[in-house]
Design an enzyme around this catalytic site. Sequence first.
Site, mmCIF file in Angstrom:
data_model
loop_
_atom_site.group_PDB
_atom_site.id
_atom_site.type_symbol
_atom_site.label_atom_id
_atom_site.label_comp_id
_atom_site.label_asym_id
_atom_site.label_seq_id
_atom_site.Cartn_x
_atom_site.Cartn_y
_atom_site.Cartn_z
ATOM 1 C CB THR A 1 -0.892 -0.009 1.264
ATOM 2 O OG1 THR A 1 -1.815 -1.085 1.149
ATOM 3 C CG2 THR A 1 -1.673 1.291 1.430
ATOM 4 N N GLY A 2 0.437 2.281 -0.706
ATOM 5 C CA GLY A 2 1.154 3.554 -0.638
ATOM 6 C C GLY A 2 1.504 4.107 -2.002
ATOM 7 C CG ASP B 1 6.338 4.779 6.596
ATOM 8 O OD1 ASP B 1 5.913 5.401 5.612
ATOM 9 O OD2 ASP B 1 5.638 3.978 7.247
ATOM 10 C CD GLU C 1 1.464 -1.856 4.453
ATOM 11 O OE1 GLU C 1 1.236 -1.090 3.519
ATOM 12 O OE2 GLU C 1 2.080 -1.501 5.475
ATOM 13 C CE LYS D 1 9.506 6.989 2.148
ATOM 14 N NZ LYS D 1 8.601 5.998 1.658
HETATM 15 C C1 5RP Z 1 1.450 1.906 4.317
HETATM 16 C C2 5RP Z 1 2.912 1.689 4.305
HETATM 17 C C3 5RP Z 1 3.685 2.257 3.160
HETATM 18 O O1 5RP Z 1 4.353 1.225 2.516
HETATM 19 C C4 5RP Z 1 4.669 3.270 3.684
HETATM 20 O O2 5RP Z 1 3.965 4.237 4.443
HETATM 21 C C5 5RP Z 1 5.415 3.951 2.534
HETATM 22 O O3 5RP Z 1 4.492 4.727 1.823
HETATM 23 P P1 5RP Z 1 4.899 5.497 0.488
HETATM 24 O O4 5RP Z 1 5.228 4.459 -0.531
HETATM 25 O O5 5RP Z 1 3.654 6.274 0.143
HETATM 26 O O6 5RP Z 1 6.071 6.385 0.786
HETATM 27 O O7 5RP Z 1 3.512 1.106 5.172
HETATM 28 O O8 5RP Z 1 0.869 1.431 5.497
#
Ligand code: 5RP
Length: 209
Positions: free
Chosen positions: A24-25, A79, A98, A116
């Site tokens: 997700t994201g 993150d 996840e 990251k």
């Molecule tokens: C969602 C997550 C995402 O993988 C994480 O927040 C990274 O998000 P993005 O790809 O938008 O930077 O853990 O629950």
Amino acid sequence: MGKRAAAEAAALLVEDGMRVGLGTGTTVAHLLPALAARHLSIRCVATSPETESRARALGLEVEAFSALERLDMAIDGADQVDPAGWLVKGGGGAHTREKIVAAAADRFVVIVSEEKLVEALSAPIPVELLSFGLRATLRHLGDARLRQRPLSPDGGLIADWHGEVGDPAALAGRLSAVPGVVDHGLFPPGMVETVIVGDGDGATRKVKF
Ligand code: 5RP
């Protein structure tokens, strides 16, 4: 640019016939079209309703995660990634699903842009909580703040823990031990096979764990 490059590199790892977990994201949002463009015969499970509807709209076959007990590969963003391979996930509040999907996969591939990568994990650490006994759970957790957002698809509340992380394994154990915590966003290195890091020029490199 880095997110997209990492996502496109991960899409190339998927092979015909695989069962694939979709994270997700915003990084995963780049993965989905890259995967759909390969026209592979794959069965996917999604970690959130958002990913599910995006994937379906692109023609990917998504099924409920109740019939499958194992996945060949899961691909997801993060993150934070520390040098040992510990992750913080759950920026989108989807970390419980996840983690279930990552744990079911033979290979968990993490896709991130280079910012990251961190020297040491730091707060906020996402947590999903049951609403039953919520105030008591928050008191046990100490410095945790509820997010103003809808419940998770499993009815949980999403909060962020704001203390000093220190040793991630010790903190993971501490958070897991609090009754009422469904799961937290710390993912151990043993769960991670590869981190694909994309940089601002669109180049990627793979870090194996
Ligand atoms: C969602 C997550 C995402 O993988 C994480 O927040 C990274 O998000 P993005 O790809 O938008 O930077 O853990 O629950």
